[in-house]
Design an enzyme around this catalytic site. Structure first.
Site, PDB file in Angstrom:
ATOM      1  N   CYS A 120       8.561  -7.074 -36.424  1.00 55.54           N
ATOM      2  CA  CYS A 120       9.845  -7.359 -35.763  1.00 55.54           C
ATOM      3  C   CYS A 120      11.058  -6.572 -36.095  1.00 55.54           C
ATOM      4  O   CYS A 120      12.286  -6.733 -35.687  1.00 55.54           O
ATOM      5  CB  CYS A 120      10.334  -9.110 -35.929  1.00 55.54           C
ATOM      6  SG  CYS A 120       9.193 -10.146 -35.145  1.00 55.54           S
ATOM      7  N   HIS A 260      18.035 -10.095 -34.765  1.00 54.16           N
ATOM      8  CA  HIS A 260      16.582 -10.384 -34.236  1.00 54.16           C
ATOM      9  C   HIS A 260      16.438 -11.820 -33.763  1.00 54.16           C
ATOM     10  O   HIS A 260      16.935 -12.559 -34.236  1.00 54.16           O
ATOM     11  CB  HIS A 260      15.778 -10.048 -35.209  1.00 54.16           C
ATOM     12  CG  HIS A 260      14.162 -10.329 -34.969  1.00 54.16           C
ATOM     13  ND1 HIS A 260      13.631 -10.173 -33.806  1.00 54.16           N
ATOM     14  CD2 HIS A 260      13.260 -11.266 -35.594  1.00 54.16           C
ATOM     15  CE1 HIS A 260      12.496 -10.514 -33.723  1.00 54.16           C
ATOM     16  NE2 HIS A 260      12.200 -11.296 -34.808  1.00 54.16           N
ATOM     17  N   ASN A 290      11.063 -15.066 -28.922  1.00 59.96           N
ATOM     18  CA  ASN A 290      10.984 -13.884 -30.001  1.00 59.96           C
ATOM     19  C   ASN A 290       9.970 -12.817 -29.357  1.00 59.96           C
ATOM     20  O   ASN A 290       8.803 -12.992 -29.160  1.00 59.96           O
ATOM     21  CB  ASN A 290       9.932 -14.355 -31.242  1.00 59.96           C
ATOM     22  CG  ASN A 290      10.156 -13.104 -32.227  1.00 59.96           C
ATOM     23  OD1 ASN A 290      10.281 -11.888 -31.978  1.00 59.96           O
ATOM     24  ND2 ASN A 290       9.742 -13.571 -33.631  1.00 59.96           N
TER      25      ASN A 290
HETATM   26  N1  COA Z   1       5.946 -29.411 -31.654  1.00 58.14           N
HETATM   27  C1  COA Z   1       6.137 -30.701 -31.977  1.00 58.14           C
HETATM   28  N2  COA Z   1       6.082 -30.981 -33.571  1.00 58.14           N
HETATM   29  C2  COA Z   1       6.024 -30.163 -34.098  1.00 58.14           C
HETATM   30  C3  COA Z   1       5.660 -28.823 -33.776  1.00 58.14           C
HETATM   31  C4  COA Z   1       5.580 -28.438 -32.396  1.00 58.14           C
HETATM   32  N3  COA Z   1       5.514 -27.130 -32.008  1.00 58.14           N
HETATM   33  N4  COA Z   1       5.313 -27.939 -34.961  1.00 58.14           N
HETATM   34  C5  COA Z   1       5.397 -28.631 -35.809  1.00 58.14           C
HETATM   35  N5  COA Z   1       5.680 -29.845 -35.735  1.00 58.14           N
HETATM   36  C6  COA Z   1       5.806 -31.061 -36.534  1.00 58.14           C
HETATM   37  C7  COA Z   1       4.979 -31.010 -37.764  1.00 58.14           C
HETATM   38  O1  COA Z   1       3.890 -31.681 -37.757  1.00 58.14           O
HETATM   39  C8  COA Z   1       5.992 -31.552 -38.809  1.00 58.14           C
HETATM   40  O2  COA Z   1       5.680 -33.066 -38.685  1.00 58.14           O
HETATM   41  P1  COA Z   1       5.625 -34.204 -39.716  1.00 58.14           P
HETATM   42  O3  COA Z   1       7.276 -34.135 -40.413  1.00 58.14           O
HETATM   43  O4  COA Z   1       5.425 -35.291 -39.267  1.00 58.14           O
HETATM   44  O5  COA Z   1       4.892 -33.483 -40.779  1.00 58.14           O
HETATM   45  C9  COA Z   1       7.464 -31.602 -38.257  1.00 58.14           C
HETATM   46  O6  COA Z   1       7.335 -31.299 -36.883  1.00 58.14           O
HETATM   47  C10 COA Z   1       8.145 -30.415 -38.896  1.00 58.14           C
HETATM   48  O7  COA Z   1       7.199 -29.221 -38.875  1.00 58.14           O
HETATM   49  P2  COA Z   1       7.740 -27.955 -39.845  1.00 58.14           P
HETATM   50  O8  COA Z   1       6.750 -27.039 -39.654  1.00 58.14           O
HETATM   51  O9  COA Z   1       8.358 -28.318 -40.997  1.00 58.14           O
HETATM   52  O10 COA Z   1       8.933 -27.726 -38.623  1.00 58.14           O
HETATM   53  P3  COA Z   1       9.908 -26.208 -38.904  1.00 58.14           P
HETATM   54  O11 COA Z   1      11.221 -26.920 -38.881  1.00 58.14           O
HETATM   55  O12 COA Z   1       9.529 -25.391 -40.011  1.00 58.14           O
HETATM   56  O13 COA Z   1       9.798 -25.278 -37.551  1.00 58.14           O
HETATM   57  C11 COA Z   1       9.005 -23.278 -36.957  1.00 58.14           C
HETATM   58  C12 COA Z   1       8.589 -24.967 -37.541  1.00 58.14           C
HETATM   59  C13 COA Z   1       7.858 -22.501 -36.732  1.00 58.14           C
HETATM   60  C14 COA Z   1       9.750 -23.534 -35.667  1.00 58.14           C
HETATM   61  C15 COA Z   1       9.860 -22.742 -37.981  1.00 58.14           C
HETATM   62  O14 COA Z   1       9.539 -22.745 -39.220  1.00 58.14           O
HETATM   63  C16 COA Z   1      10.265 -21.262 -37.672  1.00 58.14           C
HETATM   64  O15 COA Z   1      10.805 -20.864 -36.712  1.00 58.14           O
HETATM   65  N6  COA Z   1       9.874 -20.392 -38.577  1.00 58.14           N
HETATM   66  C17 COA Z   1      10.167 -18.999 -38.614  1.00 58.14           C
HETATM   67  C18 COA Z   1       9.255 -18.335 -37.685  1.00 58.14           C
HETATM   68  C19 COA Z   1       9.394 -16.885 -37.205  1.00 58.14           C
HETATM   69  O16 COA Z   1      10.760 -16.675 -37.274  1.00 58.14           O
HETATM   70  N7  COA Z   1       8.508 -15.954 -37.243  1.00 58.14           N
HETATM   71  C20 COA Z   1       8.646 -14.907 -36.637  1.00 58.14           C
HETATM   72  C21 COA Z   1       9.445 -14.014 -37.922  1.00 58.14           C
HETATM   73  S1  COA Z   1       9.877 -12.374 -37.104  1.00 58.14           S
END
Ligand code: COA
Length: 334
Positions: A120, A260, A290
């Site tokens: 990225c 980004h 993304n």
């Molecule tokens: N839909 C619904 N629920 C979801 C889910 C989805 N797609 N993904 C996870 N959950 C649930 C989890 O199971 C968790 O449930 P719980 O609280 O009962 O355990 C809850 O939602 C929170 O999950 P979590 O993984 O803590 O969510 P988050 O706030 O970290 O969001 C991402 C997840 C992936 C959106 C976030 O971490 C993110 O964007 N990270 C950066 C990724 C990125 O930018 N990658 C590329 C870099 S260039």
């Protein structure tokens, strides 16, 4: 006699183009294949839909469309291009380079064309390489492409990744500036510590395609979202602050932040951390998600009517590696 300081060549962006596929993958489509909801995705990422390139087409096809768009919009004769650089981590194939394939599809011969893989952060890496080539005085017209068909590597049944990624391509043309204005500075970094947190393992020399690698899902993108999230905010913020400061500007001087587009919450957190005024950050993540190396040129391209000659623009990115960085430039297009 060497070049005096006042004669330094500065590269600037003189044309821009972009392309996104027609086909949309909405949050409602994802609700049908995984346990998720439009509400959750919008709240946690800011994304409403992404574009998905048709099967049978590849990264080069989107790059070709973006370059054609640039050439038509700015009346650029592609035969005059010295170098074609493609930032991508989803090449059409491992070899030849996607840049070579693009040159072939456009009918540009005898051109220095190559790929850069910094995930990225790839567009910012390539932009800095391109500007260095122009600054060297040896290259006068350098195309810098950011393009990725990441949908080929997304497991549509994996809700930790399927919500985030989409396909697209953007391109800029770099030329020597007539008034020594344009790309001012860049800070680009990597540390290699992010390998476990964000990767596509399969298909390389470590895990070449095999039944076991495919069964293990090694050809899909995998990530530890929380680790990536935290590192992204800190790294982008630090390099934004440093590049502005070391060029003797303040954040108030910056007219636009073009980050980004990985997650709206990351974008907002960076904006807060670097204390940029509200309304100065350009965002289009809701429409495309993304698109890896394409997010920054696509966002620039879509907002080109808002960018005014003389605007100080700050670009920042973070990605697999980890790799990250920030670039400061003066907008020189009318
Ligand atoms: N839909 C619904 N629920 C979801 C889910 C989805 N797609 N993904 C996870 N959950 C649930 C989890 O199971 C968790 O449930 P719980 O609280 O009962 O355990 C809850 O939602 C929170 O999950 P979590 O993984 O803590 O969510 P988050 O706030 O970290 O969001 C991402 C997840 C992936 C959106 C976030 O971490 C993110 O964007 N990270 C950066 C990724 C990125 O930018 N990658 C590329 C870099 S260039």
């Amino acid at each position: 006699m060497g070049l005096g300081v006042d004669k330094r060549i500065v590269a600037n962006i003189t044309a821009i183009g972009g392309f996104v596929p027609e086909n949309r993958r909405t949050n409602f489509d994802l609700e049908k294949v995984t346990e998720t909801s439009d509400e959750w995705i919008v709240k946690r990422t800011g994304i409403k839909e992404r574009r998905i390139l048709d099967e049978g087409l590849a990264t080069s096809d989107m790059a070709v469309e973006a370059i054609k768009n640039l050439a038509v919009t700015y009346s650029i004769d592609l035969a005059t291009i010295d170098c074609l650089m493609v930032a991508t981590s989803t090449p059409d194939m491992l070899m030849p380079a996607t840049a070579n394939i693009i040159a072939g599809k456009l009918g540009i011969e005898n051109i220095w064309a190559f790929d850069i893989n910094a995930a990225c952060s790839g567009f910012l890496y390539a932009l800095n390489m391109g500007s260095s080539l122009v600054e060297s005085g040896r290259y006068k017209r350098v195309l810098v492409v950011g393009a990725d068909k990441i949908s080929s590597y997304v497991d549509v049944y994996d809700r930790s990744t399927n919500i985030l990624f989409g396909d697209g391509a953007g391109v800029v043309l770099l030329e020597p500036s007539a008034d020594q204005n344009g790309l001012l500075d860049a800070i680009l970094m990597s540390n290699g510590t992010g390998k476990e947190s964000l990767h596509i393992e399969g298909g390389g020399s470590m895990y070449p395609a095999s039944e076991t690698s495919i069964e293990a899902g090694r050809h899909f993108i995998k990530q530890d979202g929380k680790v990536v999230f935290k590192n992204a905010i800190q790294s982008m913020s630090d390099t934004c602050i440093n590049v502005v400061k070391r060029n003797n500007y303040t954040m108030n001087d910056v007219q636009w932040l073009i980050p980004h587009q990985a997650n709206k919450r990351i974008i907002d957190a960076v904006g807060k951390e670097i204390e940029i005024e509200e309304g100065k950050t350009l965002v289009n993540i809701e429409k495309y998600g993304n698109t890896i190396a394409a997010t920054i040129p696509l966002c620039m391209w879509e907002n080109v009517h808002r960018l005014k000659k003389g605007d100080l623009i700050l670009l920042t990115a973070f990605g697999a590696g980890f790799s990250w960085g920030s670039t400061l430039l003066n907008w020189t297009l009318d």
